[in-house]
Write an enzyme that holds these catalytic residues in place. Sequence first.
Site, PDB file in Angstrom:
ATOM      1  N   GLU A   1     -20.467 -19.041  37.368  1.00  0.00           N
ATOM      2  CA  GLU A   1     -19.064 -19.460  37.473  1.00  0.00           C
ATOM      3  C   GLU A   1     -18.225 -18.195  37.493  1.00  0.00           C
ATOM      4  O   GLU A   1     -18.240 -17.423  36.531  1.00  0.00           O
ATOM      5  CB  GLU A   1     -18.664 -20.329  36.281  1.00  0.00           C
ATOM      6  CG  GLU A   1     -17.208 -20.780  36.348  1.00  0.00           C
ATOM      7  CD  GLU A   1     -16.666 -21.291  35.026  1.00  0.00           C
ATOM      8  OE1 GLU A   1     -17.150 -20.856  33.972  1.00  0.00           O
ATOM      9  OE2 GLU A   1     -15.754 -22.137  35.048  1.00  0.00           O
TER      10      GLU A   1
ATOM     11  N   ASP B   1     -24.414 -43.396  26.713  1.00  0.00           N
ATOM     12  CA  ASP B   1     -24.746 -43.432  25.280  1.00  0.00           C
ATOM     13  C   ASP B   1     -25.923 -44.387  25.093  1.00  0.00           C
ATOM     14  O   ASP B   1     -25.960 -45.456  25.700  1.00  0.00           O
ATOM     15  CB  ASP B   1     -23.519 -43.931  24.503  1.00  0.00           C
ATOM     16  CG  ASP B   1     -23.799 -44.105  23.015  1.00  0.00           C
ATOM     17  OD1 ASP B   1     -23.090 -44.883  22.370  1.00  0.00           O
ATOM     18  OD2 ASP B   1     -24.754 -43.466  22.514  1.00  0.00           O
TER      19      ASP B   1
ATOM     20  N   HIS C   1     -16.414 -30.585  35.336  1.00  0.00           N
ATOM     21  CA  HIS C   1     -15.903 -31.147  34.078  1.00  0.00           C
ATOM     22  C   HIS C   1     -14.567 -30.547  33.669  1.00  0.00           C
ATOM     23  O   HIS C   1     -13.966 -30.978  32.673  1.00  0.00           O
ATOM     24  CB  HIS C   1     -16.947 -30.921  32.981  1.00  0.00           C
ATOM     25  CG  HIS C   1     -17.192 -29.476  32.742  1.00  0.00           C
ATOM     26  ND1 HIS C   1     -17.809 -28.661  33.682  1.00  0.00           N
ATOM     27  CD2 HIS C   1     -16.851 -28.674  31.716  1.00  0.00           C
ATOM     28  CE1 HIS C   1     -17.852 -27.427  33.209  1.00  0.00           C
ATOM     29  NE2 HIS C   1     -17.269 -27.399  32.036  1.00  0.00           N
ATOM     30  N   ASP C   2     -14.124 -29.519  34.427  1.00  0.00           N
ATOM     31  CA  ASP C   2     -12.832 -28.868  34.111  1.00  0.00           C
ATOM     32  C   ASP C   2     -11.733 -29.282  35.089  1.00  0.00           C
ATOM     33  O   ASP C   2     -10.580 -28.853  34.933  1.00  0.00           O
ATOM     34  CB  ASP C   2     -12.960 -27.339  34.220  1.00  0.00           C
ATOM     35  CG  ASP C   2     -13.861 -26.737  33.169  1.00  0.00           C
ATOM     36  OD1 ASP C   2     -14.467 -25.683  33.458  1.00  0.00           O
ATOM     37  OD2 ASP C   2     -13.963 -27.310  32.063  1.00  0.00           O
TER      38      ASP C   2
ATOM     39  N   ASN D   1     -27.358 -44.842  21.703  1.00  0.00           N
ATOM     40  CA  ASN D   1     -27.516 -45.268  20.291  1.00  0.00           C
ATOM     41  C   ASN D   1     -26.208 -45.779  19.698  1.00  0.00           C
ATOM     42  O   ASN D   1     -26.051 -45.820  18.482  1.00  0.00           O
ATOM     43  CB  ASN D   1     -28.069 -44.101  19.463  1.00  0.00           C
ATOM     44  CG  ASN D   1     -27.102 -42.917  19.464  1.00  0.00           C
ATOM     45  OD1 ASN D   1     -26.119 -42.914  20.210  1.00  0.00           O
ATOM     46  ND2 ASN D   1     -27.363 -41.930  18.636  1.00  0.00           N
TER      47      ASN D   1
ATOM     48  N   ASP E   1     -23.231 -44.627  19.279  1.00  0.00           N
ATOM     49  CA  ASP E   1     -22.252 -43.835  18.512  1.00  0.00           C
ATOM     50  C   ASP E   1     -21.052 -43.436  19.398  1.00  0.00           C
ATOM     51  O   ASP E   1     -20.192 -42.671  18.977  1.00  0.00           O
ATOM     52  CB  ASP E   1     -22.925 -42.588  17.898  1.00  0.00           C
ATOM     53  CG  ASP E   1     -23.386 -41.594  18.965  1.00  0.00           C
ATOM     54  OD1 ASP E   1     -23.913 -40.533  18.604  1.00  0.00           O
ATOM     55  OD2 ASP E   1     -23.228 -41.897  20.173  1.00  0.00           O
TER      56      ASP E   1
ATOM     57  N   ASP F   1     -25.795 -39.202  25.472  1.00  0.00           N
ATOM     58  CA  ASP F   1     -26.886 -38.422  24.899  1.00  0.00           C
ATOM     59  C   ASP F   1     -28.056 -38.316  25.884  1.00  0.00           C
ATOM     60  O   ASP F   1     -28.030 -38.939  26.956  1.00  0.00           O
ATOM     61  CB  ASP F   1     -27.350 -39.062  23.583  1.00  0.00           C
ATOM     62  CG  ASP F   1     -27.527 -40.568  23.726  1.00  0.00           C
ATOM     63  OD1 ASP F   1     -26.899 -41.339  22.973  1.00  0.00           O
ATOM     64  OD2 ASP F   1     -28.260 -40.981  24.651  1.00  0.00           O
TER      65      ASP F   1
ATOM     66  N   ASP G   1     -26.941 -25.095  31.322  1.00  0.00           N
ATOM     67  CA  ASP G   1     -25.657 -24.376  31.349  1.00  0.00           C
ATOM     68  C   ASP G   1     -25.732 -23.261  30.303  1.00  0.00           C
ATOM     69  O   ASP G   1     -25.901 -23.537  29.112  1.00  0.00           O
ATOM     70  CB  ASP G   1     -24.527 -25.364  31.005  1.00  0.00           C
ATOM     71  CG  ASP G   1     -23.165 -24.871  31.475  1.00  0.00           C
ATOM     72  OD1 ASP G   1     -22.331 -25.715  31.874  1.00  0.00           O
ATOM     73  OD2 ASP G   1     -22.947 -23.637  31.461  1.00  0.00           O
TER      74      ASP G   1
ATOM     75  N   ASP H   1     -21.877 -19.724  32.682  1.00  0.00           N
ATOM     76  CA  ASP H   1     -20.467 -19.953  32.340  1.00  0.00           C
ATOM     77  C   ASP H   1     -19.679 -18.636  32.370  1.00  0.00           C
ATOM     78  O   ASP H   1     -20.133 -17.630  31.826  1.00  0.00           O
ATOM     79  CB  ASP H   1     -20.437 -20.532  30.910  1.00  0.00           C
ATOM     80  CG  ASP H   1     -19.086 -20.996  30.468  1.00  0.00           C
ATOM     81  OD1 ASP H   1     -18.570 -21.949  31.079  1.00  0.00           O
ATOM     82  OD2 ASP H   1     -18.542 -20.403  29.519  1.00  0.00           O
TER      83      ASP H   1
HETATM   84  O1  TEU Z   1     -14.539 -22.581  32.090  1.00  0.00           O
HETATM   85  C1  TEU Z   1     -13.975 -21.329  32.394  1.00  0.00           C
HETATM   86  C2  TEU Z   1     -12.517 -21.443  32.490  1.00  0.00           C
HETATM   87  O2  TEU Z   1     -11.848 -20.466  32.637  1.00  0.00           O
HETATM   88  C3  TEU Z   1     -11.924 -22.802  32.422  1.00  0.00           C
HETATM   89  O3  TEU Z   1     -11.719 -23.127  31.053  1.00  0.00           O
HETATM   90  C4  TEU Z   1     -10.628 -22.846  33.172  1.00  0.00           C
HETATM   91  O4  TEU Z   1      -9.852 -21.737  32.813  1.00  0.00           O
HETATM   92  C5  TEU Z   1      -9.881 -24.099  32.775  1.00  0.00           C
HETATM   93  O5  TEU Z   1     -10.800 -25.075  32.483  1.00  0.00           O
HETATM   94  C6  TEU Z   1      -9.013 -24.536  33.949  1.00  0.00           C
HETATM   95  O6  TEU Z   1      -7.732 -24.136  33.658  1.00  0.00           O
HETATM   96  C7  TEU Z   1     -15.783 -22.500  31.430  1.00  0.00           C
HETATM   97  C8  TEU Z   1     -16.244 -23.919  31.166  1.00  0.00           C
HETATM   98  O7  TEU Z   1     -16.430 -24.580  32.421  1.00  0.00           O
HETATM   99  C9  TEU Z   1     -15.165 -24.591  30.351  1.00  0.00           C
HETATM  100  O8  TEU Z   1     -15.475 -25.972  30.151  1.00  0.00           O
HETATM  101  C10 TEU Z   1     -15.092 -23.874  29.002  1.00  0.00           C
HETATM  102  O9  TEU Z   1     -14.006 -24.411  28.271  1.00  0.00           O
HETATM  103  C11 TEU Z   1     -14.833 -22.368  29.218  1.00  0.00           C
HETATM  104  O10 TEU Z   1     -15.649 -21.782  30.218  1.00  0.00           O
HETATM  105  C12 TEU Z   1     -15.175 -21.622  27.930  1.00  0.00           C
HETATM  106  O11 TEU Z   1     -16.576 -21.680  27.740  1.00  0.00           O
HETATM  107 CA    CA Z   2     -25.088 -41.373  21.584  1.00  0.00          CA
END
Ligand code: TEU
Ligand code: CA
Length: 545
Positions: A242, A22, A316-317, A24, A26, A30, A99, A200
Site C-alpha cells: 500500500e 459471524d 476497507h478504508d 458464534n 458475538d 470471525d 495483511d 500496510d
Molecule cells: O491505511 C493507510 C492510510 O493512510 C489510511 O488510513 C488513509 O489515510 C485513510 O484511511 C483515508 O483517509 C492503512 C490501513 O489500510 C488503515 O486501515 C489503517 O488505519 C492505517 O494504515 C494504519 O495502519
Molecule cells: Ca464472532
Amino acid sequence: TTERKWWQQAVVYQIYPRSFQDSNGDGIGDIPGIISRLDYLRELGIDAIWLSPVYRSPQDDNGYDISDYQDIDPMFGSLADMEELIAEAKKRGIRIIMDLVLNHTSDEHRWFQEAKKSKDNPYHDYYVWRDGVEGELPNDMEAAFGGPAWEWVPELKQYYFHQFSVKQPDLNWENEKVRREIYDMILWWMDKGVGGFRLDVIDQIAKEPDQRITANGPRLHEFIQEMSRETFQKGDLITVGEAWGADPERAKLYSNPDGSEFSMVFQFEHIGLDQQEGKSKWDLAPLRLVDLKKALAKWQEELHGCGWNSLFWNNHDLPRIVSRWGNDKEYRVQSAKMLAMILHGMQGTPYIYQGEELGMTNVRFPDISHYRDIETLHLYEERVEAGYDEADVMTSIYAKSRDNARTPMQWDGSANAGFTAGEPWIEVNENYRQINAETEMADPDSVFRFYQKLIALRKEYPVIVDGKFTLLFPEDEQIFAYTRSSKDSQLLVLANFSGKEASCSLPEMWAEGQVLACNYEKENSAGEGEWKRGHLRPYEAVMVL
Ligand code: TEU
Ligand code: CA
C-alpha cells in the site's frame, strides 16, 4: 519476455473479517465464519483472499494495531482456525494473502512494553524516540487520526513517534534487529502456507521525522529489496504494497518484473480526485471524468511491459464505489456493472472488496453515535469543536467515512442480513433486504453474475491480461472508452460513465465484433447492445472483441 506470473491472471477478493460472517453470535465476524463462506467465493471465481488483520490486537484501529504477529486474536478464532482456513481455501484453489502492518505495532506489543521500560532496554531502539521537555514537542507533525505525532513518556523524559493513533507507535526500520525479527515472522507465515502478503503503508517505513519526512525516505527501496530477498523471493507469492505516495516512476521499482521488490502496489492517484485541491478527503469536490481517465490511462501506459498495476475502486478504508462514482438509486445495478467492467477490462490484477460484487452501497446512519471508525470519530470531534456546521460534517462522513465499507456483509434478507445471530458490532445497512447475496445469486442479470462473468473473461481472453491499453475520446466528459491490443487480438471497452444518454462515433473497425459483456443485455437473450450505433444509454457499458 518474462513468463507470466499466476497473479497476473488472478482476481483477489478482500475480506474485512470483522464484518464478513459471524459464526458464534458475538456480533463480530470471525475465521470459522469465513470458512463457512468459501464455497460462495469459489462460485464467484476468485483466486486469492486478502485478509485484513486477524492477529492479536487491542482493536484501537480495528486490528491495524498488532500486539502479536504470530497469534490470532481470540475474537477471530485461533491459530488452528487460521491453519484450517488456509487448508480449506487451498482445496478450492484459493490462496490466502495476509495483511502485514510493519510501519508500527500496537503499544501493547511486548516489544513496546519492553522499549518504554528504559532507554537502555534492548528493545528501546525498536521504536522512534526523541529526548525532550514535557509540553515542547520535537516538531509540529500531526498524527493521521488527530493530535500530535509525538507522545510524551514521563518515566523516560522522551517522546515516541506515531504516524497513526497514539496506540500505534512507529517501528524503527533503521534498526536491523527490527528488520530481522520481521523477516523471521514473515518466513513463519510462509511456512504456514500463505499465498502472499499485503504490506500496510509500506512507503512510510522509511522516515526522517526531524526532516518531517514520513514516507519515501532515502532507504525505502533498500529495506524493501532486503525484505524481498530475505523472505518473499523464497516462495511463489503475490505481494502488494500500500503506497499512498507512489507515482509511476516509484511503481516501476516496486513492481519490477525481476521480482526484486513486490508484485505490485496499491497507488491512490484516482482515489484523490473528488476532493478539493490540497485539502483532505473530507473536503468534497465532484469527480471530473476526464481527470479519472487521464490518471488511470497514465498508470496503464507507464507500467505496460515494465511493471504491474493493481486495479481497485474499493477497500476497507474507502467509500463504496457505486455510491461514490455510480448511481446507487435508480441506476444502482447498471452503474455497479459499468464500474466493474471499466476496472476489470484494464491491465493489472483486479481486487474486489467484500460486497462490491453485490453492488452494496454507502450507509447513512442517523447520527455520529452509530459510527465506529477511529478516523471518523476523530474527524467529527475535531470539526464540530472547530465550529464546522454539524450537517456539513455529516455530509463529509456520509461521503467518505471508512465505516461505509465496514457495515456487515449482506448475505440474505433475514435478521442482520444473515451476518450474525447476535448484536452486530456496527449496524447492518437497512437496504439489506433488497441488496444481498442470496437475491443476487438467484438473478441471472445481477451484479454478482456480472462480476462472475468478468472474472471468467479474464481467464479466457489473454488480451485482457497482456493487451496494450489505449484510451479513446480522452476529452469526452461522459464516455470512458479504451482498447486493449495484442498481436492477434483487439478488445474494446466502451462505457457511459454518466446518467444521461451519450453517443460517439466509433472507429469503423468496431462496426462489427462479438459482444463479450453488456450491462443492458439480459443474460438469456442474444441481445445486441446499442453500442453499434455508438449510442449509449445511461451507464451503459459494453465489452467487444
Ligand atoms: O491505511 C493507510 C492510510 O493512510 C489510511 O488510513 C488513509 O489515510 C485513510 O484511511 C483515508 O483517509 C492503512 C490501513 O489500510 C488503515 O486501515 C489503517 O488505519 C492505517 O494504515 C494504519 O495502519
Ligand atoms: Ca464472532
